[in-house]
Write a protein that holds these residues in place. Sequence first.
Motif, PDB file in Angstrom:
ATOM      1  N   ALA A 158       1.249  -1.786   4.330  1.00  0.00           N
ATOM      2  CA  ALA A 158       0.398  -0.891   5.112  1.00  0.00           C
ATOM      3  C   ALA A 158       0.061  -1.591   6.414  1.00  0.00           C
ATOM      4  CB  ALA A 158      -0.871  -0.550   4.352  1.00  0.00           C
ATOM      5  N   ASN A 159       0.235  -0.873   7.495  1.00  0.00           N
ATOM      6  CA  ASN A 159       0.001  -1.450   8.814  1.00  0.00           C
ATOM      7  C   ASN A 159      -0.776  -0.442   9.637  1.00  0.00           C
ATOM      8  OD1 ASN A 159       0.108  -2.811  11.197  1.00  0.00           O
ATOM      9  ND2 ASN A 159       2.238  -2.289  11.623  1.00  0.00           N
ATOM     10  N   GLY A 173      -1.597   7.095  -0.776  1.00  0.00           N
ATOM     11  CA  GLY A 173      -0.162   7.320  -0.700  1.00  0.00           C
ATOM     12  C   GLY A 173       0.558   7.071  -2.000  1.00  0.00           C
ATOM     13  N   ASP A 174       1.872   7.112  -1.901  1.00  0.00           N
ATOM     14  CA  ASP A 174       2.742   6.916  -3.060  1.00  0.00           C
ATOM     15  C   ASP A 174       3.614   5.691  -2.817  1.00  0.00           C
ATOM     16  OD1 ASP A 174       1.786   9.362  -3.891  1.00  0.00           O
ATOM     17  OD2 ASP A 174       3.446  10.447  -2.965  1.00  0.00           O
ATOM     18  N   LEU A 175       3.965   5.036  -3.895  1.00  0.00           N
ATOM     19  CA  LEU A 175       4.949   3.965  -3.800  1.00  0.00           C
ATOM     20  C   LEU A 175       6.305   4.581  -4.104  1.00  0.00           C
ATOM     21  CD1 LEU A 175       4.984   0.843  -3.348  1.00  0.00           C
ATOM     22  CD2 LEU A 175       5.340   0.680  -5.780  1.00  0.00           C
ATOM     23  N   ALA A 227       2.502   6.515   2.926  1.00  0.00           N
ATOM     24  CA  ALA A 227       1.092   6.901   3.095  1.00  0.00           C
ATOM     25  C   ALA A 227       0.866   7.404   4.504  1.00  0.00           C
ATOM     26  CB  ALA A 227       0.185   5.720   2.791  1.00  0.00           C
ATOM     27  N   PRO A 228       1.241   8.651   4.771  1.00  0.00           N
ATOM     28  CA  PRO A 228       1.048   9.155   6.134  1.00  0.00           C
ATOM     29  C   PRO A 228      -0.414   9.412   6.485  1.00  0.00           C
ATOM     30  CG  PRO A 228       2.169  10.784   4.763  1.00  0.00           C
ATOM     31  CD  PRO A 228       1.846   9.643   3.893  1.00  0.00           C
ATOM     32  N   TYR A 229      -1.259   9.487   5.470  1.00  0.00           N
ATOM     33  CA  TYR A 229      -2.655   9.825   5.741  1.00  0.00           C
ATOM     34  C   TYR A 229      -3.549   8.619   5.513  1.00  0.00           C
ATOM     35  CZ  TYR A 229      -0.341  14.239   5.229  1.00  0.00           C
ATOM     36  OH  TYR A 229       0.547  15.252   5.348  1.00  0.00           O
ATOM     37  N   MET A 230      -3.456   7.660   6.384  1.00  0.00           N
ATOM     38  CA  MET A 230      -4.340   6.510   6.304  1.00  0.00           C
ATOM     39  C   MET A 230      -5.573   6.816   7.151  1.00  0.00           C
ATOM     40  SD  MET A 230      -1.729   3.356   6.730  1.00  0.00           S
ATOM     41  CE  MET A 230      -0.350   3.092   5.644  1.00  0.00           C
ATOM     42  N   ILE A 248      -2.912   4.247  -4.688  1.00  0.00           N
ATOM     43  CA  ILE A 248      -1.457   4.325  -4.561  1.00  0.00           C
ATOM     44  C   ILE A 248      -0.898   4.908  -5.853  1.00  0.00           C
ATOM     45  CG2 ILE A 248       0.662   3.003  -4.269  1.00  0.00           C
ATOM     46  CD1 ILE A 248      -1.053   1.002  -2.652  1.00  0.00           C
ATOM     47  N   ASN A 249      -0.235   6.039  -5.741  1.00  0.00           N
ATOM     48  CA  ASN A 249       0.326   6.685  -6.926  1.00  0.00           C
ATOM     49  C   ASN A 249       1.720   6.147  -7.193  1.00  0.00           C
ATOM     50  OD1 ASN A 249      -1.904   8.467  -7.222  1.00  0.00           O
ATOM     51  ND2 ASN A 249      -1.099   9.603  -5.481  1.00  0.00           N
TER      52      ASN A 249
END
Lengths: 310, 690
Positions: A158-159, A173-175, A227-230, A248-249
Amino acid sequence: MAVYEVFSHPELRRYKTSICSKASLMMLFILALTFIPPLFVVYRSYGFWRKTDYYREYPDIHFKRELLLVLELEGEGNYVTYGTFQKYNQLQNAHLRVPLITSRETDTNRDGKPDSLIFNLEMPLLDSENVLGVKLILIFDYKLHQFSSLTMESIGYANYDAIKPGGKFEILGDLRVNQKEPIGYRGVDNRYNTSVIDSTSVYAESYDFINIFKSYTSRNLTTYLNAPYMVWSTGRGASQPFVISATINYVEEQFLYTPGFWYLIKWGWVQYVSVLLIFLFFFDRVKVFIYQNQLVPTMVEKPWREEKMK
Amino acid sequence: MNVILRIAIVAYLFNATAGQEVPVPSFPETVITNPAFQEVAPCPCDLTAGNCDIGCCCDMSCTNDEKQTFTCIPGLEGGQKAPVKTSHCESNDYNKADWFPILCVHFESNALLGFFYQWQQTPKYLIQAFIAKLSTLFFYSYSETEERSLFDAAPDGFPGYMYGVSVKTISPSTGSNKFGILALPQKTLTGQCLNTAPVRYLTNITSSCSFQMTNALCSPESIFSARFFIQPSSNSTPSSFNVAGFDTTAAETSVSYYKLVNSASYIKSQQSFNQVVVPGQEYRFASETLPNSTCMDYCGNDKCIDYNAIPDPDIIPPTHNSSTLMPPTLDSGRCLNAVIDVNYTITWQGRTIQRLDAVVIYGDININDTVTNRYQVQYVHNYTGATNGTADNFYNVSESYKRSGRTGYQFGEPVFSGSPVYNNSAVPSYFMYVNTNLSRQMTVFTTGADGLCLNAMKKRLLFGEDISTSCSLYLNANSLTLANCNTLRKVIINKLNLMMPSEVLGRRGYNDPKNLNYWVDVFREDLTYYCIGSDLYPTFMSPVDNLTGICYNMTNGIHLDIMYAETGRSNNNSIYEILGGRISYSKATWKINCSPVNSQCGKNYAQPFQISTTVRFIKVPGNTPAPSAIYFDKPEEDDPNLCPGDRCWDNLFYPWTEKHLGDTINYTLPFFLICVLFLISYLMVTRPWW
């Protein structure tokens, strides 16, 4: 008195000929026409050999409780960092700040495999230290059981860089998996069961993100954090820590694999026979027509005696 | 020439009662001519009247000279060509049918064929059909259809509050009561503060908002004014309001006003890290007194600890002076009496708020300081004695108490831990109770921004949450000599064990302290061998290793593993029980690193060393699992939940197994057999094949 069919059964008519005869040649020709063209039909209509195939599997993922965190602070060259690696922490020395990390993996559908990771990290910071960016590598243990017994170490990265100082960073988000080549259909696959970050190293280049990602992305099977919704929340109050919170799902994935020999043969056979049946039916009628009408001369052996006909 | 189509815009008024429409034509209709006989748009590329459109050769406005300056747009009369259909024999499409060019389609475009559209009626004559068509479509608009009101009521329609409904206020100012919503600043969006966010019934709030103090904010109407918050019931100024207890009756409200002597903890400091943790300086524990020698074991632990004598940790009383409602006032660059902390304690029972106790704290804030205001709402149930379901009132308390789950633990709730107390004066000694004071509970470090063990505090464990924390010791080379190492090791082990002193863990969500069956033992790694085993210390043997600046086998972490299992289900919720605990320690060699930056490593320049506390929750099977009978190539082949390659024997008749639809084999097998029976009897009767 009414007449009815009380019983019936088919008769067998035999056509005989010598080996070197027109009839034999005709038979050979028809046999070739029956059995070989179906192979061409199924082969030329694409996808005869199922060289690769897909299957779905719920991977067995566990957060390894290993991470590497960099918080970019306001001011040139200012940052604090923490890794779950002793040597890295010792290397960082002055920039090291130890957070409070809590994590939990839930299994809501009770299939024995974790469904999501609930992760929380509180980094104590001074009021004068403003966080402007987060770089977080979470390390996971990724296992597949269905076909290839695959075990690998994978990461979620995550950045985020912000222009306003943050108080909380939320990752939702999802892995997901990123597959470049098919996996095998059996056997134990430990090719990627190696450390993404070489924690035994005491050299700076081992912890250079470029080097870490360069070797990681060269793998054929990797995971990434989708994870587009940070959410970057501002407003860190006096003497409050900077909080990173993540849900994280772990999701069911579709994997490409190379099927085994019998799987290939099975599906080839299914396709071939289904076309062959049509050819068999058609050429059987052709043969009956040819031999019944004696288009090629044969000796006919009828199942009933000639004298009865007289 | 340009053809302008004017279409009649007809507005219809609908008579609501009769359902008949009354056409009100705004101007005379233009009848669209039949395109079968007259060309409607002879030049589609002619977009502007009276001007020459570039590229449009059929535009009558263009002169011949103009036409020579551009190339004509291809297609019918300058229009765009329709794409060639993929079924067309002349198609160049990439995605043509497999059998192409067999069965491709030839098109004939011939005006003599006369395929034109029929003349359509104007909507005027089709209004019913038009409305019927409209009713099948969805239309979206920008207009807000919701009611613009934040006022909500209990969803079941009865008076009083329900969980999640906003708390109402009543203003007693005028004859008719004015209603409002109790609000406190809360965070929303991406951390921004909403000053008037509603407080919800039975929802605790802890929020904080940062503001930069300005002259404008230091006013009686601002967020820093006490008038912004709830005021006592006794106060009947026009601006005051009370909390509605039940429907329109007000609940008693009492407000205590305090003033902070020093409001530094609410103001963002400008200190840098080097000011807080001075480089090179030593930071150790707050107190390093070990138990006296008769009571101390080899590792520095207190053997004769008296559980009954240990008091609860001191709660530091707030240093405020009581005061009354005062609006903020500006005084030479300072804002006096700014409200920086508001705490509402709401006592509730059933659907009623019985009373509200508020604490409002003032502080004096410098203009331009960044201040963090804190707001809190807590709900307290007005407990009126024992009712049903208090069979586990083990402490015989008369107020409400909090469980970590009924029967089993719930995730995220506190873990019970403590130390059993025995009556040693009696012979034989007997078990009395489990001491669950905070000093005897399992905890982990929690540090401030400095990360120092010096200022570290304790944090309780929550069920299911793995934790990792550390605190830092800054030590110089003089502290890492042979003699000091041994003392330091004892001090660290003593401190680590004080963080995790419990000998037992509570098995369930609420545990009887007088019954040991509710508690499970924690197994602790025996460090005695490391503390006295001199053969492990090469320093004792070899004078070469007896160096300054290095300590071997320093215990630098305590690690608690808690084993839990799903031991049952109630109402389809899992019951989680703690089945065991284990404490282990990690060891490391501590060595001063010499680098040009801290070249004084032989002197008094301190470097950080971390000591950590971690907790790990491990889920184990509730029952002893059956041992593997057969050796498999892959261990998962023995796992009935996994089916490697989808070819395990359990799944051979997959549609009839429990894994398919969740029906048991007891149900699916008879159902299947009955179906077979019906099929056979059907075939017996109809006999389709003979």
